[in-house]
Structures are given as structure tokens and as C-alpha cells.
Design a protein around this motif. Structure first.
Motif, PDB file in Angstrom:
ATOM      1  N   ALA A   1      10.813  -2.715  12.429  1.00  0.00           N
ATOM      2  CA  ALA A   1      10.432  -3.956  12.693  1.00  0.00           C
ATOM      3  C   ALA A   1      10.525  -4.940  11.427  1.00  0.00           C
ATOM      4  O   ALA A   1      10.847  -6.054  11.684  1.00  0.00           O
ATOM      5  N   VAL A   2      10.495  -4.560  10.365  1.00  0.00           N
ATOM      6  CA  VAL A   2      10.676  -4.912   9.089  1.00  0.00           C
ATOM      7  C   VAL A   2      11.614  -4.295   8.181  1.00  0.00           C
ATOM      8  O   VAL A   2      11.386  -2.904   8.037  1.00  0.00           O
ATOM      9  N   THR A   3      12.614  -4.946   7.605  1.00  0.00           N
ATOM     10  CA  THR A   3      13.242  -4.350   6.494  1.00  0.00           C
ATOM     11  C   THR A   3      12.834  -5.095   5.235  1.00  0.00           C
ATOM     12  O   THR A   3      12.747  -6.205   5.305  1.00  0.00           O
ATOM     13  N   ALA A   4      12.917  -4.317   3.916  1.00  0.00           N
ATOM     14  CA  ALA A   4      12.382  -5.253   2.799  1.00  0.00           C
ATOM     15  C   ALA A   4      12.805  -4.603   1.733  1.00  0.00           C
ATOM     16  O   ALA A   4      13.188  -3.446   1.623  1.00  0.00           O
ATOM     17  N   GLU A   5      12.654  -5.316   0.471  1.00  0.00           N
ATOM     18  CA  GLU A   5      12.957  -4.634  -0.778  1.00  0.00           C
ATOM     19  C   GLU A   5      12.256  -5.386  -1.891  1.00  0.00           C
ATOM     20  O   GLU A   5      11.976  -6.479  -1.888  1.00  0.00           O
ATOM     21  N   SER A   6      11.652  -4.760  -2.662  1.00  0.00           N
ATOM     22  CA  SER A   6      10.742  -5.217  -3.867  1.00  0.00           C
ATOM     23  C   SER A   6      11.487  -4.847  -5.284  1.00  0.00           C
ATOM     24  O   SER A   6      11.853  -3.655  -5.522  1.00  0.00           O
ATOM     25  N   THR A   7      11.829  -5.663  -6.140  1.00  0.00           N
ATOM     26  CA  THR A   7      12.149  -5.518  -7.526  1.00  0.00           C
ATOM     27  C   THR A   7      10.942  -5.458  -8.249  1.00  0.00           C
ATOM     28  O   THR A   7      10.112  -6.429  -8.226  1.00  0.00           O
ATOM     29  N   LEU A   8      10.620  -4.431  -8.886  1.00  0.00           N
ATOM     30  CA  LEU A   8       9.326  -4.193  -9.891  1.00  0.00           C
ATOM     31  C   LEU A   8       9.784  -4.321 -11.292  1.00  0.00           C
ATOM     32  O   LEU A   8      10.743  -3.548 -11.521  1.00  0.00           O
ATOM     33  N   VAL A   9       9.100  -4.929 -12.036  1.00  0.00           N
ATOM     34  CA  VAL A   9       9.313  -4.816 -13.303  1.00  0.00           C
ATOM     35  C   VAL A   9       8.298  -3.788 -13.934  1.00  0.00           C
ATOM     36  O   VAL A   9       6.991  -3.883 -14.023  1.00  0.00           O
ATOM     37  N   LEU A  10       8.754  -3.076 -14.852  1.00  0.00           N
ATOM     38  CA  LEU A  10       7.735  -2.132 -15.674  1.00  0.00           C
ATOM     39  C   LEU A  10       7.274  -2.984 -16.859  1.00  0.00           C
ATOM     40  O   LEU A  10       8.195  -3.419 -17.788  1.00  0.00           O
TER      41      LEU A  10
ATOM     42  N   ARG B   1      17.289  -1.754 -16.442  1.00  0.00           N
ATOM     43  CA  ARG B   1      17.073  -1.401 -17.864  1.00  0.00           C
ATOM     44  C   ARG B   1      15.533  -1.196 -17.675  1.00  0.00           C
ATOM     45  O   ARG B   1      14.699  -0.406 -18.502  1.00  0.00           O
ATOM     46  N   SER B   2      14.718  -2.230 -17.231  1.00  0.00           N
ATOM     47  CA  SER B   2      13.467  -2.202 -16.996  1.00  0.00           C
ATOM     48  C   SER B   2      12.929  -2.490 -15.757  1.00  0.00           C
ATOM     49  O   SER B   2      11.549  -2.990 -15.692  1.00  0.00           O
ATOM     50  N   SER B   3      13.612  -2.436 -14.689  1.00  0.00           N
ATOM     51  CA  SER B   3      13.133  -2.894 -13.389  1.00  0.00           C
ATOM     52  C   SER B   3      13.623  -1.705 -12.522  1.00  0.00           C
ATOM     53  O   SER B   3      14.578  -0.925 -12.558  1.00  0.00           O
ATOM     54  N   ILE B   4      12.982  -1.821 -11.004  1.00  0.00           N
ATOM     55  CA  ILE B   4      13.459  -0.726 -10.183  1.00  0.00           C
ATOM     56  C   ILE B   4      13.388  -1.655  -8.817  1.00  0.00           C
ATOM     57  O   ILE B   4      12.505  -2.396  -8.585  1.00  0.00           O
ATOM     58  N   THR B   5      14.252  -1.389  -8.042  1.00  0.00           N
ATOM     59  CA  THR B   5      14.369  -1.982  -6.641  1.00  0.00           C
ATOM     60  C   THR B   5      14.016  -0.664  -5.661  1.00  0.00           C
ATOM     61  O   THR B   5      14.521   0.201  -5.518  1.00  0.00           O
ATOM     62  N   VAL B   6      13.074  -1.296  -4.854  1.00  0.00           N
ATOM     63  CA  VAL B   6      12.534  -0.239  -3.608  1.00  0.00           C
ATOM     64  C   VAL B   6      12.815  -0.835  -2.589  1.00  0.00           C
ATOM     65  O   VAL B   6      12.623  -1.980  -2.375  1.00  0.00           O
ATOM     66  N   ASP B   7      13.486  -0.203  -1.604  1.00  0.00           N
ATOM     67  CA  ASP B   7      13.914  -0.600  -0.197  1.00  0.00           C
ATOM     68  C   ASP B   7      12.820   0.137   0.811  1.00  0.00           C
ATOM     69  O   ASP B   7      12.502   1.311   0.683  1.00  0.00           O
TER      70      ASP B   7
ATOM     71  N   GLU C   1       0.919  -1.187  -0.077  1.00  0.00           N
ATOM     72  CA  GLU C   1      -0.089   0.017   0.045  1.00  0.00           C
ATOM     73  C   GLU C   1       0.921   1.250   0.035  1.00  0.00           C
ATOM     74  O   GLU C   1       0.701   2.270  -0.759  1.00  0.00           O
ATOM     75  N   ALA C   2       1.774   1.210   0.911  1.00  0.00           N
ATOM     76  CA  ALA C   2       2.803   2.468   0.510  1.00  0.00           C
ATOM     77  C   ALA C   2       3.293   2.667  -0.431  1.00  0.00           C
ATOM     78  O   ALA C   2       3.602   3.551  -1.055  1.00  0.00           O
ATOM     79  N   ARG C   3       3.743   1.583  -1.124  1.00  0.00           N
ATOM     80  CA  ARG C   3       4.519   1.558  -2.497  1.00  0.00           C
ATOM     81  C   ARG C   3       3.462   2.179  -3.555  1.00  0.00           C
ATOM     82  O   ARG C   3       4.073   3.044  -4.270  1.00  0.00           O
TER      83      ARG C   3
END
Length: 155
Positions: A111-120, A93-99, A31-33
Motif C-alpha cells: 500500500a506504501v513504498t518509502a525510503e528514509s535517509t538517516l544521518v548517524l 559515509r555517515s548516512s544510511i538509506t532504508v527502504d 516504529e518498524a525502523r
């Protein structure tokens, strides 16, 4: 630069053990992303909201991978939102990593650390969309160092 937001805790986030379930913690980050990428007013912009405000209409985001580490129990506190801090850690090139860092209170460690790799993803061509120079420049302006994860055990 980082983006901070609050996501309201809900009673349904709590499992039978009385704490926030790991699946719900990922929902909070999701939701935050979405707020960050599509709706957040960002400083220094031209008044249009969202970090991905310059994406063409048929381009969307797909989760390529996610990693999360849980550092502390998260208990539901009525009327106390979750605090999420996030930033761009990498633009490919076609992705973004959000931490992310997820806190239950301002004075608490994450309490949580995380990362998501998103493909456009271009829904017209059904293929990855190469990040344009305009989108890349905006993303790079919100780039920060990657979150540090605990080392994986060897052997």
C-alpha cells in the motif's frame, strides 16, 4: 536480506475519512525502523539485537529525508497488524538509506513504498558520525536493491 515485522494498527490511526492517515503510515514505518535498528533479533548475529547494535553510545539517528508513495487505501481492520518489510538500500559515509514496503495483509501488494535517509549523529561532537568498518559490514549484510518509485512528471 530483508527484515519483516508486524506493527499493530490502532484506532487512532484512522482519520475522519475512515482510512489510515498518511501521517500514521509514516509513524508505522518509523516504529518498524526503530525495531529493526535497535531491538530486532537478527539471524546470523551474536545474540545482540538490532542492526545498529555496534554503534557507540553517544551516536543516534536523525532523519535526513523521506519519500513515500501511496499505492492503495489503507483501512483499519481490527486485530490485523500492518506488515512492514524493510532493508538497507545504501550505506554512505555517515548516512544510511532504508527502504520499505507496507502492506495491510500478506496477500496484498504494498500500500506504501518509502525510503528514509538517516544521518548517524554523534551527540558529543554535534556532528555526523562516520560509519565505522564494523557497522558498515553489518549494514552491508542487510543490503538489497532500492525500492522503485514512479517516475516524476517532466515539464
Amino acid at each position: 536480506m530483508v527484515f519483516d515485522c508486524e506493527i499493530q494498527a490502532r484506532l487512532r490511526d484512522v482519520n475522519l475519512g475512515g482510512h489510515v492517515d498518511n501521517v500514521e503510515a509514516m509513524r508505522v514505518l518509523d516504529e518498524a525502523r526503530l525495531l529493526y535498528f535497535r531491538h530486532a533479533p537478527l539471524p546470523g548475529g551474536d545474540g545482540r539485537p538490532g542492526l545498529l547494535r555496534d554503534l557507540p553510545e553517544p551516536v543516534t539517528m536523525l532523519i535526513g529525508s523521506q519519500r513515500a508513495e501511496y499505492h492503495a487505501e489503507m483501512r483499519f481492520q481490527p486485530f490485523q497488524p500492518f506488515l512492514v518489510r524493510m532493508w538497507v538500500a545504501h550505506v554512505g559515509r555517515s548516512s544510511i538509506t532504508v527502504d520499505y514496503e507496507l502492506r495491510v495483509a500478506p496477500d496484498h501488494a504494498p500500500a506504501v513504498t518509502a525510503e528514509s535517509t538517516l544521518v548517524l549523529w554523534d551527540t558529543r561532537t554535534d556532528a555526523a558520525w562516520p560509519v565505522s568498518d564494523e557497522v558498515r559490514a553489518t549494514l552491508e549484510s542487510y543490503r538489497n536493491d532500492p525500492v522503485e518509485f514512479r517516475p516524476r512528471p517532466v515539464g
